[in-house]
Design a protein around this motif. Sequence first.
Motif, PDB file in Angstrom:
ATOM      1  N   THR A  41      29.771  44.463  33.649  1.00  7.12           N
ATOM      2  CA  THR A  41      29.011  43.493  34.432  1.00  7.12           C
ATOM      3  C   THR A  41      29.167  42.088  33.855  1.00  7.12           C
ATOM      4  OG1 THR A  41      27.426  45.170  35.122  1.00  7.12           O
ATOM      5  CG2 THR A  41      26.695  42.877  35.243  1.00  7.12           C
ATOM      6  N   ALA A  42      29.122  41.967  32.536  1.00  4.94           N
ATOM      7  CA  ALA A  42      29.274  40.657  31.887  1.00  4.94           C
ATOM      8  C   ALA A  42      30.650  40.065  32.146  1.00  4.94           C
ATOM      9  CB  ALA A  42      29.033  40.796  30.387  1.00  4.94           C
ATOM     10  N   ALA A  43      31.668  40.917  32.256  1.00  7.57           N
ATOM     11  CA  ALA A  43      33.043  40.452  32.397  1.00  7.57           C
ATOM     12  C   ALA A  43      33.468  40.211  33.841  1.00  7.57           C
ATOM     13  CB  ALA A  43      33.987  41.473  31.766  1.00  7.57           C
ATOM     14  N   GLN A  44      32.603  40.511  34.783  1.00  9.22           N
ATOM     15  CA  GLN A  44      33.020  40.444  36.181  1.00  9.22           C
ATOM     16  C   GLN A  44      33.555  39.069  36.548  1.00  9.22           C
ATOM     17  OE1 GLN A  44      29.798  41.309  38.804  1.00  9.22           O
ATOM     18  NE2 GLN A  44      28.443  39.841  37.860  1.00  9.22           N
ATOM     19  N   GLY A  45      34.516  39.087  37.427  1.00  7.33           N
ATOM     20  CA  GLY A  45      35.125  37.852  37.914  1.00  7.33           C
ATOM     21  C   GLY A  45      35.980  38.161  39.124  1.00  7.33           C
ATOM     22  N   ARG A  46      36.607  37.131  39.638  1.00 11.05           N
ATOM     23  CA  ARG A  46      37.425  37.302  40.842  1.00 11.05           C
ATOM     24  C   ARG A  46      38.878  37.635  40.526  1.00 11.05           C
ATOM     25  NH1 ARG A  46      34.729  32.475  41.791  1.00 11.05           N
ATOM     26  NH2 ARG A  46      36.697  31.397  41.501  1.00 11.05           N
ATOM     27  N   ARG A  47      39.292  37.454  39.288  1.00 18.14           N
ATOM     28  CA  ARG A  47      40.687  37.694  38.910  1.00 18.14           C
ATOM     29  C   ARG A  47      40.857  39.111  38.349  1.00 18.14           C
ATOM     30  NH1 ARG A  47      43.252  32.853  38.862  1.00 18.14           N
ATOM     31  NH2 ARG A  47      41.949  31.013  38.683  1.00 18.14           N
ATOM     32  N   PRO A  48      42.090  39.628  38.364  1.00 21.68           N
ATOM     33  CA  PRO A  48      42.333  40.952  37.776  1.00 21.68           C
ATOM     34  C   PRO A  48      41.997  40.979  36.280  1.00 21.68           C
ATOM     35  CG  PRO A  48      44.188  40.277  39.134  1.00 21.68           C
ATOM     36  CD  PRO A  48      43.282  39.088  39.009  1.00 21.68           C
ATOM     37  N   TRP A  49      41.598  42.146  35.780  1.00 23.20           N
ATOM     38  CA  TRP A  49      41.238  42.297  34.371  1.00 23.20           C
ATOM     39  C   TRP A  49      41.493  43.735  33.928  1.00 23.20           C
ATOM     40  CZ3 TRP A  49      36.873  45.500  33.758  1.00 23.20           C
ATOM     41  CH2 TRP A  49      36.137  45.737  34.920  1.00 23.20           C
ATOM     42  N   TRP A  50      41.697  43.906  32.634  1.00 21.73           N
ATOM     43  CA  TRP A  50      41.938  45.220  32.028  1.00 21.73           C
ATOM     44  C   TRP A  50      40.683  45.727  31.369  1.00 21.73           C
ATOM     45  CZ3 TRP A  50      45.982  48.378  32.398  1.00 21.73           C
ATOM     46  CH2 TRP A  50      47.209  47.846  32.791  1.00 21.73           C
ATOM     47  N   LEU A  51      40.422  47.007  31.523  1.00 22.08           N
ATOM     48  CA  LEU A  51      39.354  47.682  30.791  1.00 22.08           C
ATOM     49  C   LEU A  51      40.006  48.808  30.011  1.00 22.08           C
ATOM     50  CD1 LEU A  51      36.418  48.392  30.062  1.00 22.08           C
ATOM     51  CD2 LEU A  51      36.296  49.673  32.223  1.00 22.08           C
ATOM     52  N   SER A  52      39.806  48.830  28.708  1.00 14.49           N
ATOM     53  CA  SER A  52      40.338  49.926  27.908  1.00 14.49           C
ATOM     54  C   SER A  52      39.215  50.573  27.117  1.00 14.49           C
ATOM     55  CB  SER A  52      41.452  49.444  26.975  1.00 14.49           C
ATOM     56  OG  SER A  52      40.948  48.559  26.019  1.00 14.49           O
ATOM     57  N   LEU A  53      39.338  51.876  26.919  1.00 13.33           N
ATOM     58  CA  LEU A  53      38.356  52.672  26.185  1.00 13.33           C
ATOM     59  C   LEU A  53      39.091  53.472  25.122  1.00 13.33           C
ATOM     60  CD1 LEU A  53      36.495  54.130  29.298  1.00 13.33           C
ATOM     61  CD2 LEU A  53      35.774  52.179  27.910  1.00 13.33           C
TER      62      LEU A  53
END
Length: 108
Positions: A41-53
């Motif tokens: 939620t904090a990282a949300q934006g309109r541009r593409p983004w990576w999430l890694s776990l």
Amino acid sequence: MPHAARLFTGGETGEAREWARDVLAGWGWGDAAPVVGALVTAAQGRRPWWLSLRDHGEAVHAQVLRARAARIPELPRRIAGADGLAWTYGAARTPDGLCLWVSVSAPG
């Protein structure tokens, strides 16, 4: 160490939270989902983004890499559903964007 990563297009926070919740539950870290959800939620934006776990056994780490951010978001001090967990949050600007991460563990 189990690892999972996925590219999301902008605005997919609900889908990202659900994907993270499923991956974490599969690793036995389902309790960490509210903290990782707060990071998403904090990282949300309109541009593409990576999430890694990544599961490190005693802790699970989540990281978001995203392009262009006017500000560095903060996580709330209290996160609903995460009372029994300890976490550390960090953020840093990169040459072309922003890196946000959280490490979640059971206290003790």
